[in-house]
Write a protein that holds these residues in place. Structure first.
Motif, PDB file in Angstrom:
ATOM      1  N   SER A 101      25.910  17.927 -32.760  1.00 42.13           N
ATOM      2  CA  SER A 101      25.677  19.020 -31.658  1.00 42.13           C
ATOM      3  C   SER A 101      27.205  18.813 -30.489  1.00 42.13           C
TER       4      SER A 101
ATOM      5  N   GLY B 182      32.516  11.658 -27.097  1.00 46.45           N
ATOM      6  CA  GLY B 182      32.403  11.755 -26.615  1.00 46.45           C
ATOM      7  C   GLY B 182      32.309  12.839 -25.171  1.00 46.45           C
TER       8      GLY B 182
ATOM      9  N   GLY C 296      25.893  23.643 -31.205  1.00 50.02           N
ATOM     10  CA  GLY C 296      25.903  23.606 -29.663  1.00 50.02           C
ATOM     11  C   GLY C 296      26.839  24.698 -28.956  1.00 50.02           C
ATOM     12  N   ALA C 297      26.731  25.003 -27.162  1.00 48.09           N
ATOM     13  CA  ALA C 297      26.885  25.932 -26.999  1.00 48.09           C
ATOM     14  C   ALA C 297      28.399  26.690 -27.444  1.00 48.09           C
TER      15      ALA C 297
ATOM     16  N   SER D 270      24.344  26.455 -36.581  1.00 46.56           N
ATOM     17  CA  SER D 270      23.354  27.185 -36.305  1.00 46.56           C
ATOM     18  C   SER D 270      23.320  27.909 -34.563  1.00 46.56           C
TER      19      SER D 270
ATOM     20  N   LEU E 160      28.853  20.621 -26.509  1.00 49.69           N
ATOM     21  CA  LEU E 160      28.762  21.169 -25.767  1.00 49.69           C
ATOM     22  C   LEU E 160      29.856  21.528 -25.209  1.00 49.69           C
TER      23      LEU E 160
ATOM     24  N   THR F  69      34.324  21.785 -25.026  1.00 47.94           N
ATOM     25  CA  THR F  69      35.071  22.923 -26.187  1.00 47.94           C
ATOM     26  C   THR F  69      36.484  21.315 -26.459  1.00 47.94           C
TER      27      THR F  69
ATOM     28  N   LEU G 159      28.136  13.949 -23.821  1.00 45.08           N
ATOM     29  CA  LEU G 159      26.790  13.241 -23.118  1.00 45.08           C
ATOM     30  C   LEU G 159      26.070  14.153 -22.762  1.00 45.08           C
ATOM     31  N   HIS G 160      26.399  15.670 -23.034  1.00 45.11           N
ATOM     32  CA  HIS G 160      25.094  16.643 -23.038  1.00 45.11           C
ATOM     33  C   HIS G 160      24.147  16.389 -24.261  1.00 45.11           C
ATOM     34  N   ASP G 161      22.184  16.073 -24.021  1.00 40.96           N
ATOM     35  CA  ASP G 161      21.504  15.245 -25.291  1.00 40.96           C
ATOM     36  C   ASP G 161      20.511  17.322 -25.087  1.00 40.96           C
ATOM     37  N   ILE G 162      20.203  17.818 -24.110  1.00 43.40           N
ATOM     38  CA  ILE G 162      19.269  18.322 -24.100  1.00 43.40           C
ATOM     39  C   ILE G 162      18.925  19.152 -25.062  1.00 43.40           C
ATOM     40  N   GLY G 163      20.429  20.691 -25.632  1.00 38.77           N
ATOM     41  CA  GLY G 163      20.025  21.193 -26.478  1.00 38.77           C
ATOM     42  C   GLY G 163      20.107  20.178 -28.258  1.00 38.77           C
TER      43      GLY G 163
ATOM     44  N   PHE H 123      11.364  30.796 -28.784  1.00 40.33           N
ATOM     45  CA  PHE H 123      12.564  30.468 -28.647  1.00 40.33           C
ATOM     46  C   PHE H 123      13.952  31.354 -28.792  1.00 40.33           C
TER      47      PHE H 123
HETATM   48 CO1  B1M Z   1      28.040  19.463 -18.692  1.00 39.35          CO
HETATM   49  N1  B1M Z   1      29.278  21.513 -18.874  1.00 39.35           N
HETATM   50  N2  B1M Z   1      29.624  18.664 -18.016  1.00 39.35           N
HETATM   51  N3  B1M Z   1      26.515  18.516 -17.983  1.00 39.35           N
HETATM   52  N4  B1M Z   1      26.395  21.139 -18.490  1.00 39.35           N
HETATM   53  C1  B1M Z   1      28.320  22.481 -19.678  1.00 39.35           C
HETATM   54  C2  B1M Z   1      28.540  22.414 -20.764  1.00 39.35           C
HETATM   55  C3  B1M Z   1      29.834  22.977 -19.153  1.00 39.35           C
HETATM   56  C4  B1M Z   1      29.533  24.828 -19.820  1.00 39.35           C
HETATM   57  C5  B1M Z   1      29.555  23.820 -17.698  1.00 39.35           C
HETATM   58  C6  B1M Z   1      30.559  24.963 -16.595  1.00 39.35           C
HETATM   59  O1  B1M Z   1      31.286  24.887 -16.717  1.00 39.35           O
HETATM   60  N5  B1M Z   1      29.949  26.062 -16.768  1.00 39.35           N
HETATM   61  C7  B1M Z   1      30.821  22.634 -19.377  1.00 39.35           C
HETATM   62  C8  B1M Z   1      31.745  22.970 -20.361  1.00 39.35           C
HETATM   63  C9  B1M Z   1      32.759  23.805 -20.306  1.00 39.35           C
HETATM   64  C10 B1M Z   1      33.629  23.895 -21.373  1.00 39.35           C
HETATM   65  O2  B1M Z   1      33.547  22.869 -22.251  1.00 39.35           O
HETATM   66  N6  B1M Z   1      33.680  25.161 -22.764  1.00 39.35           N
HETATM   67  C11 B1M Z   1      30.565  21.610 -18.617  1.00 39.35           C
HETATM   68  C12 B1M Z   1      31.392  19.724 -18.128  1.00 39.35           C
HETATM   69  C13 B1M Z   1      32.546  20.599 -17.876  1.00 39.35           C
HETATM   70  C14 B1M Z   1      30.928  18.902 -18.070  1.00 39.35           C
HETATM   71  C15 B1M Z   1      31.498  17.872 -17.749  1.00 39.35           C
HETATM   72  C16 B1M Z   1      32.789  17.554 -17.812  1.00 39.35           C
HETATM   73  C17 B1M Z   1      31.904  17.758 -15.685  1.00 39.35           C
HETATM   74  C18 B1M Z   1      32.937  17.304 -15.545  1.00 39.35           C
HETATM   75  O3  B1M Z   1      31.712  15.883 -14.559  1.00 39.35           O
HETATM   76  N7  B1M Z   1      33.898  17.208 -14.923  1.00 39.35           N
HETATM   77  C19 B1M Z   1      30.842  17.090 -18.150  1.00 39.35           C
HETATM   78  C20 B1M Z   1      31.437  16.178 -19.538  1.00 39.35           C
HETATM   79  C21 B1M Z   1      30.164  15.078 -19.073  1.00 39.35           C
HETATM   80  C22 B1M Z   1      30.113  15.004 -21.226  1.00 39.35           C
HETATM   81  O4  B1M Z   1      30.069  14.986 -21.410  1.00 39.35           O
HETATM   82  N8  B1M Z   1      31.746  13.702 -21.113  1.00 39.35           N
HETATM   83  C23 B1M Z   1      29.492  17.448 -18.243  1.00 39.35           C
HETATM   84  C24 B1M Z   1      28.397  16.600 -17.676  1.00 39.35           C
HETATM   85  C25 B1M Z   1      26.736  17.043 -17.852  1.00 39.35           C
HETATM   86  C26 B1M Z   1      25.559  16.692 -17.587  1.00 39.35           C
HETATM   87  C27 B1M Z   1      25.836  14.773 -17.517  1.00 39.35           C
HETATM   88  C28 B1M Z   1      25.459  16.587 -14.993  1.00 39.35           C
HETATM   89  C29 B1M Z   1      24.572  17.200 -17.759  1.00 39.35           C
HETATM   90  C30 B1M Z   1      24.371  16.842 -19.187  1.00 39.35           C
HETATM   91  C31 B1M Z   1      22.841  16.413 -19.042  1.00 39.35           C
HETATM   92  C32 B1M Z   1      22.129  16.252 -20.459  1.00 39.35           C
HETATM   93  O5  B1M Z   1      22.480  16.649 -21.268  1.00 39.35           O
HETATM   94  N9  B1M Z   1      21.313  14.840 -20.250  1.00 39.35           N
HETATM   95  C33 B1M Z   1      25.579  18.957 -18.255  1.00 39.35           C
HETATM   96  C34 B1M Z   1      25.024  20.180 -17.744  1.00 39.35           C
HETATM   97  C35 B1M Z   1      23.595  20.131 -18.038  1.00 39.35           C
HETATM   98  C36 B1M Z   1      25.222  21.194 -18.274  1.00 39.35           C
HETATM   99  C37 B1M Z   1      24.581  22.607 -18.640  1.00 39.35           C
HETATM  100  C38 B1M Z   1      24.604  23.082 -16.716  1.00 39.35           C
HETATM  101  C39 B1M Z   1      23.557  22.991 -19.319  1.00 39.35           C
HETATM  102  C40 B1M Z   1      23.808  22.772 -20.831  1.00 39.35           C
HETATM  103  C41 B1M Z   1      21.803  22.397 -21.528  1.00 39.35           C
HETATM  104  O6  B1M Z   1      21.466  21.337 -21.276  1.00 39.35           O
HETATM  105  N10 B1M Z   1      21.302  23.887 -22.314  1.00 39.35           N
HETATM  106  C42 B1M Z   1      25.787  23.105 -19.093  1.00 39.35           C
HETATM  107  C43 B1M Z   1      25.957  24.811 -18.638  1.00 39.35           C
HETATM  108  C44 B1M Z   1      25.310  25.476 -19.061  1.00 39.35           C
HETATM  109  O7  B1M Z   1      24.933  25.985 -20.207  1.00 39.35           O
HETATM  110  N11 B1M Z   1      24.358  26.526 -18.313  1.00 39.35           N
HETATM  111  C45 B1M Z   1      26.704  22.249 -18.963  1.00 39.35           C
HETATM  112  C46 B1M Z   1      20.261  23.267 -22.246  1.00 39.35           C
HETATM  113  C47 B1M Z   1      20.644  23.421 -23.925  1.00 39.35           C
HETATM  114  C48 B1M Z   1      19.003  24.184 -24.215  1.00 39.35           C
HETATM  115  O8  B1M Z   1      21.611  24.409 -24.856  1.00 39.35           O
HETATM  116  O9  B1M Z   1      22.932  22.133 -25.012  1.00 39.35           O
HETATM  117  O10 B1M Z   1      23.259  24.947 -25.486  1.00 39.35           O
HETATM  118  P1  B1M Z   1      22.228  23.770 -25.131  1.00 39.35           P
HETATM  119  O11 B1M Z   1      21.837  23.880 -26.817  1.00 39.35           O
HETATM  120  C49 B1M Z   1      21.744  24.922 -27.238  1.00 39.35           C
HETATM  121  C50 B1M Z   1      21.952  25.560 -28.441  1.00 39.35           C
HETATM  122  O12 B1M Z   1      23.155  25.304 -28.403  1.00 39.35           O
HETATM  123  C51 B1M Z   1      21.863  24.855 -29.463  1.00 39.35           C
HETATM  124  O13 B1M Z   1      20.350  24.671 -29.686  1.00 39.35           O
HETATM  125  C52 B1M Z   1      20.444  24.081 -28.183  1.00 39.35           C
HETATM  126  C53 B1M Z   1      18.693  25.328 -28.037  1.00 39.35           C
HETATM  127  O14 B1M Z   1      18.970  26.753 -28.872  1.00 39.35           O
HETATM  128  N12 B1M Z   1      22.075  23.801 -30.028  1.00 39.35           N
HETATM  129  C54 B1M Z   1      22.551  23.740 -31.531  1.00 39.35           C
HETATM  130  C55 B1M Z   1      22.606  22.511 -29.583  1.00 39.35           C
HETATM  131  N13 B1M Z   1      23.088  21.638 -30.396  1.00 39.35           N
HETATM  132  C56 B1M Z   1      22.979  22.128 -32.053  1.00 39.35           C
HETATM  133  C57 B1M Z   1      23.399  21.353 -33.383  1.00 39.35           C
HETATM  134  C58 B1M Z   1      22.291  22.279 -33.574  1.00 39.35           C
HETATM  135  C59 B1M Z   1      22.298  23.807 -34.347  1.00 39.35           C
HETATM  136  C60 B1M Z   1      21.998  24.186 -33.141  1.00 39.35           C
HETATM  137  O15 B1M Z   1      22.748  21.730 -35.293  1.00 39.35           O
HETATM  138  C61 B1M Z   1      22.861  20.124 -35.185  1.00 39.35           C
END
Ligand code: B1M
Length: 222
Positions: free
Chosen positions: A160, A112, A190-191, A207, A162, A164, A114-118, A66
């Protein structure tokens, strides 16, 4: 014995859950992690060996692939599902203390957010590497982390985030943890999170992926 453990490791690595599963296509009709773990136990193989020589090597391999972008989220989820089916058979041995975990890892997505996939991927990978994982879920406040650490003395905390706008909440969680339960180790990820941010807020480790968290945790047990 080695052969069956190798087969279990393969099932975890390739996400072969059970015989009925058609995935992966080249293992269709074969026993999966579910049947093979049961068979290994019925044949008297030590549950600790099943964990350390079957499940953990399989999860390590998928974690590395991965990291190298050789597999993606769906494959990791299938591996985690296979691991969960195998773990179901091992649970009684964990409860009785016959199989020891490496330690306890408490993880949550910060307040604050709600992201939980990572977070879930990290959680599954850490569990598959022999740790007990307590997943506090999403939108977790400092108080909840503190209560969990108090309940599980010596555990390591994972945060974790996601967004800023929510990663900044890590700072106050780390501060509260340091004040309330000194010595608690905290991993962040987190990203939007970076090594520079980790330094700024004084967490112990950053990490970018689940494998890094696993390697850091395993390093603590050496
Ligand atoms: Co959200 N969202 N989202 N979202 N979402 C992002 C993160 C965003 C980048 C999209 C964008 O604008 N391009 C953006 C954030 C911008 C920023 O702050 N920089 C964003 C936004 C703005 C929002 C909302 C504010 C949107 C709105 O309502 N206006 C809102 C916020 C809600 C809240 O949290 N209060 C929101 C909501 C949502 C959904 C609910 C619809 C959904 C979440 C569903 C869920 O998680 N159950 C969602 C999703 C799916 C995304 C994107 C599309 C995908 C995130 C994801 O799951 N990635 C995302 C855009 C994108 O990334 N393309 C986006 C896959 C996952 C495997 O990766 O989580 O990075 P990630 O985890 C990685 C690493 O980061 C690491 O390991 C994992 C595997 O490699 N990692 C760790 C993570 N945690 C770790 C902890 C560790 C170590 C490693 O140690 C403890």
């Amino acid at each position: 014995m080695e052969e069956i453990l190798q087969q279990i490791a393969n099932c975890i690595e390739f996400g072969k859950t059970d015989k009925a599963s058609p995935y992966p296509p080249d293992m269709k009709g074969m026993d999966g992690a579910d049947e093979l773990t049961r068979l290994a136990l019925d044949n008297g193989i030590n549950p600790s060996d099943i964990l350390s020589q079957g499940l953990i090597p399989g999860m390590e391999k998928i974690g590395i692939k991965f990291r190298q972008n050789k597999v993606f989220v769906p494959q990791v989820l299938m591996s985690a599902r296979a691991m969960n089916l195998a773990m179901k058979h091992l649970k009684p041995y964990f409860r009785s203390g016959e199989v020891k975990r490496k330690g306890t890892f408490i993880i949550g997505t910060v307040v604050g957010d709600l992201h939980d996939i990572g977070k879930n991927l990290v959680s599954m990978m850490v569990e598959g590497n022999g740790w007990e994982v307590i997943d506090l879920g999403i939108d977790v406040k400092a108080e909840k982390f503190i209560a969990a650490v108090r309940e599980h003395t010596g555990s390591v905390v994972g945060l974790s985030a996601l967004l800023t706008t929510t990663m900044v909440n890590m700072e106050s969680i780390v501060k509260h943890l340091r004040d309330e339960v000194p010595g608690t180790r905290v991993i962040i990820g987190g990203a939007p999170v970076t090594e520079g941010f980790r330094e700024k807020i004084g967490a112990d480790f950053y990490s970018s992926d689940p494998q890094g968290a696993v390697e850091y945790l395993n390093g603590l047990t050496e």
